[in-house]
Scaffold this motif. Structure first.
Motif, PDB file in Angstrom:
ATOM      1  N   ALA A  96       1.126  -1.409   0.032  1.00  0.00           N
ATOM      2  CA  ALA A  96       0.156   0.152  -0.101  1.00  0.00           C
ATOM      3  C   ALA A  96       0.454   1.175  -0.244  1.00  0.00           C
ATOM      4  N   ARG A  97       0.879   2.301  -1.064  1.00  0.00           N
ATOM      5  CA  ARG A  97       0.635   2.819  -1.251  1.00  0.00           C
ATOM      6  C   ARG A  97      -0.430   4.474   0.163  1.00  0.00           C
ATOM      7  N   VAL A  98       0.635   5.071   1.281  1.00  0.00           N
ATOM      8  CA  VAL A  98      -0.223   5.868   2.300  1.00  0.00           C
ATOM      9  C   VAL A  98       0.379   7.623   1.980  1.00  0.00           C
ATOM     10  N   ASP A  99      -1.033   8.466   1.286  1.00  0.00           N
ATOM     11  CA  ASP A  99      -0.472   9.884   0.817  1.00  0.00           C
ATOM     12  C   ASP A  99      -1.041  10.594   2.461  1.00  0.00           C
ATOM     13  N   ILE A 100      -0.568  10.881   3.017  1.00  0.00           N
ATOM     14  CA  ILE A 100      -0.897  12.353   4.164  1.00  0.00           C
ATOM     15  C   ILE A 100      -0.850  13.246   4.366  1.00  0.00           C
ATOM     16  N   ALA A 101      -1.766  14.589   3.843  1.00  0.00           N
ATOM     17  CA  ALA A 101      -1.660  15.354   3.950  1.00  0.00           C
ATOM     18  C   ALA A 101      -0.862  16.309   5.374  1.00  0.00           C
ATOM     19  N   THR A 102      -0.173  17.812   5.062  1.00  0.00           N
ATOM     20  CA  THR A 102      -0.066  18.142   5.833  1.00  0.00           C
ATOM     21  C   THR A 102      -0.969  18.214   7.749  1.00  0.00           C
ATOM     22  N   ASP A 103      -0.572  17.816   8.519  1.00  0.00           N
ATOM     23  CA  ASP A 103      -0.843  18.171  10.052  1.00  0.00           C
ATOM     24  C   ASP A 103      -3.128  16.704   9.444  1.00  0.00           C
ATOM     25  N   ASP A 104      -2.857  16.115   8.630  1.00  0.00           N
ATOM     26  CA  ASP A 104      -3.523  15.190   9.067  1.00  0.00           C
ATOM     27  C   ASP A 104      -3.154  13.961   8.900  1.00  0.00           C
ATOM     28  N   LEU A 105      -4.413  12.872   9.293  1.00  0.00           N
ATOM     29  CA  LEU A 105      -4.145  11.318   9.724  1.00  0.00           C
ATOM     30  C   LEU A 105      -4.846  10.702   9.085  1.00  0.00           C
ATOM     31  N   VAL A 106      -3.886   9.072   9.165  1.00  0.00           N
ATOM     32  CA  VAL A 106      -4.618   7.865   8.377  1.00  0.00           C
ATOM     33  C   VAL A 106      -5.930   7.749   9.669  1.00  0.00           C
ATOM     34  N   LEU A 107      -7.062   7.683   9.704  1.00  0.00           N
ATOM     35  CA  LEU A 107      -8.121   6.881  11.019  1.00  0.00           C
ATOM     36  C   LEU A 107      -7.589   6.459  11.914  1.00  0.00           C
ATOM     37  N   PRO A 108      -7.829   6.229  13.143  1.00  0.00           N
ATOM     38  CA  PRO A 108      -7.263   4.580  13.924  1.00  0.00           C
ATOM     39  C   PRO A 108      -8.295   3.761  13.132  1.00  0.00           C
ATOM     40  N   HIS A 109      -7.949   2.797  12.662  1.00  0.00           N
ATOM     41  CA  HIS A 109      -8.715   1.857  12.071  1.00  0.00           C
ATOM     42  C   HIS A 109      -7.834   0.271  12.005  1.00  0.00           C
ATOM     43  N   SER A 110      -8.609  -1.227  11.796  1.00  0.00           N
ATOM     44  CA  SER A 110      -7.940  -2.933  11.874  1.00  0.00           C
ATOM     45  C   SER A 110      -7.958  -3.116  10.884  1.00  0.00           C
ATOM     46  N   HIS A 111      -6.843  -3.405  10.552  1.00  0.00           N
ATOM     47  CA  HIS A 111      -7.129  -5.214   9.065  1.00  0.00           C
ATOM     48  C   HIS A 111      -7.267  -6.728  10.094  1.00  0.00           C
ATOM     49  N   PRO A 112      -8.122  -7.042   9.749  1.00  0.00           N
ATOM     50  CA  PRO A 112      -8.617  -8.127  10.472  1.00  0.00           C
ATOM     51  C   PRO A 112      -8.288  -8.876  10.194  1.00  0.00           C
ATOM     52  N   ARG A 113      -7.751  -9.204   9.121  1.00  0.00           N
ATOM     53  CA  ARG A 113      -6.513 -10.704   8.593  1.00  0.00           C
ATOM     54  C   ARG A 113      -5.336 -10.490   8.233  1.00  0.00           C
ATOM     55  N   ALA A 114      -4.479  -9.289   8.680  1.00  0.00           N
ATOM     56  CA  ALA A 114      -3.171  -8.241   8.530  1.00  0.00           C
ATOM     57  C   ALA A 114      -2.303  -7.645   9.955  1.00  0.00           C
ATOM     58  N   SER A 115      -0.607  -8.416   9.576  1.00  0.00           N
ATOM     59  CA  SER A 115      -0.435  -7.589  10.356  1.00  0.00           C
ATOM     60  C   SER A 115       0.061  -6.695   9.286  1.00  0.00           C
ATOM     61  N   GLU A 116       0.908  -5.662   9.325  1.00  0.00           N
ATOM     62  CA  GLU A 116       1.446  -4.668   8.669  1.00  0.00           C
ATOM     63  C   GLU A 116       2.300  -4.211   9.292  1.00  0.00           C
ATOM     64  N   VAL A 117       3.131  -4.112   8.061  1.00  0.00           N
ATOM     65  CA  VAL A 117       4.723  -3.294   8.479  1.00  0.00           C
ATOM     66  C   VAL A 117       4.354  -1.369   8.017  1.00  0.00           C
ATOM     67  N   THR A 118       4.346  -0.545   8.028  1.00  0.00           N
ATOM     68  CA  THR A 118       4.901   0.190   7.645  1.00  0.00           C
ATOM     69  C   THR A 118       6.497   1.452   7.307  1.00  0.00           C
ATOM     70  N   ILE A 119       6.788   1.474   6.306  1.00  0.00           N
ATOM     71  CA  ILE A 119       8.320   2.385   6.309  1.00  0.00           C
ATOM     72  C   ILE A 119       7.799   3.717   5.540  1.00  0.00           C
ATOM     73  N   CYS A 120       8.367   5.071   6.577  1.00  0.00           N
ATOM     74  CA  CYS A 120       8.627   6.378   6.077  1.00  0.00           C
ATOM     75  C   CYS A 120       9.468   6.665   5.380  1.00  0.00           C
ATOM     76  N   LEU A 121       8.570   7.548   3.984  1.00  0.00           N
ATOM     77  CA  LEU A 121       9.411   7.438   3.192  1.00  0.00           C
ATOM     78  C   LEU A 121       9.711   9.394   3.481  1.00  0.00           C
ATOM     79  N   GLN A 122       8.556   9.878   4.084  1.00  0.00           N
ATOM     80  CA  GLN A 122       8.858  11.302   3.236  1.00  0.00           C
ATOM     81  C   GLN A 122       7.973  12.089   4.945  1.00  0.00           C
ATOM     82  N   GLY A 123       8.900  13.074   5.366  1.00  0.00           N
ATOM     83  CA  GLY A 123       7.601  13.470   5.927  1.00  0.00           C
ATOM     84  C   GLY A 123       8.030  13.103   7.464  1.00  0.00           C
ATOM     85  N   VAL A 124       7.388  13.167   9.030  1.00  0.00           N
ATOM     86  CA  VAL A 124       7.448  13.077   9.995  1.00  0.00           C
ATOM     87  C   VAL A 124       6.486  12.263  10.236  1.00  0.00           C
TER      88      VAL A 124
END
Length: 218
Positions: A96-124
């Motif tokens: 998955a590619r995750v784009d997040i605008a300034t001072d915004d967020l991906v809402l609290p959510h869950s994945h019932p069938r998967a673990s997830e590893v996320t790598i930050c490529l840009q920003g903080v």
């Protein structure tokens, strides 16, 4: 009595020998038994292996930035699918590619069938998840940093940059991980959850419920 003991012994030997296998993970929220159909695939029909070529295993779907203005929360998630990456079928993973605008967020959510590893490529990006003891684990990610979200637990990603968008790439351990946004599941279900249930669960008024539903597009 002897028959029962014999069956118990056979079961024990089977388990010890490793011949008994666990059920396969489902690729959807539910799988209703169809007694009239002889077959249903938990995935997709596959191509004759002799017809496979390199293009089936590559995709540019994640190269283009997502539209963070498409929702009021300022994020966009672009997934690999069987349509844009057919070679991923039965591999048990999604990117998955995750784009997040300034001072915004991906809402609290869950994945019932998967673990997830996320790598930050840009920003903080501030990431975090809550375990089943209500313990919060958080971490600030900078480019090159990564973080793991355990399967099924509620988690979030927040762009801490006040002036720059953030970008992350995630890998999930299911071909169809599913995603359930906590706030929308509670307040924008179809049909809606009874107001008295929400009142008691969140200790809020019916006016609060109506306002939240309106703000979430319900």
């Amino acid at each position: 009595k002897c028959v029962v003991l014999f069956l118990q012994l056979c079961l024990g030997l089977t388990l010890l020998s490793g011949l008994a296998k666990p059920d396969p993970d489902p690729l959807q929220d539910y799988c209703i038994a169809d007694t009239k159909s002889p077959l249903y695939l938990n995935g997709a029909p596959y191509l004759n292996p002799t017809l496979a070529h390199s293009s089936h295993f590559t995709t540019s779907a994640l190269a283009k930035a997502g539209d963070t203005k498409a929702n009021q929360f300022g994020f966009s998630v672009t997934l690999t699918t069987l349509a844009n990456l057919p070679g991923i079928n039965t591999m048990g993973l999604t990117m998955a590619r995750v784009d997040i605008a300034t001072d915004d967020l991906v809402l609290p959510h869950s994945h019932p069938r998967a673990s997830e590893v996320t790598i930050c490529l840009q920003g903080v990006i501030l990431v975090g998840f809550v375990d089943t003891s209500n313990r919060l684990f958080t971490q600030k990610l900078e480019p090159g940093d990564s973080f793991v979200f355990p399967r099924g637990l509620i988690h979030f990603l927040y762009n801490m940059e006040p002036e720059k968008p953030a970008l992350a790439i995630s890998g999930l351990s299911s071909q169809n991980p599913g995603a359930q946004i906590a706030s929308r599941a509670a307040f924008v279900s179809n049909p809606p959850i009874l107001e008295v249930v929400l009142e008691k669960a969140f200790q809020i008024s019916r006016q609060d419920i109506a306002k939240i539903r309106k703000n979430l597009g319900g």
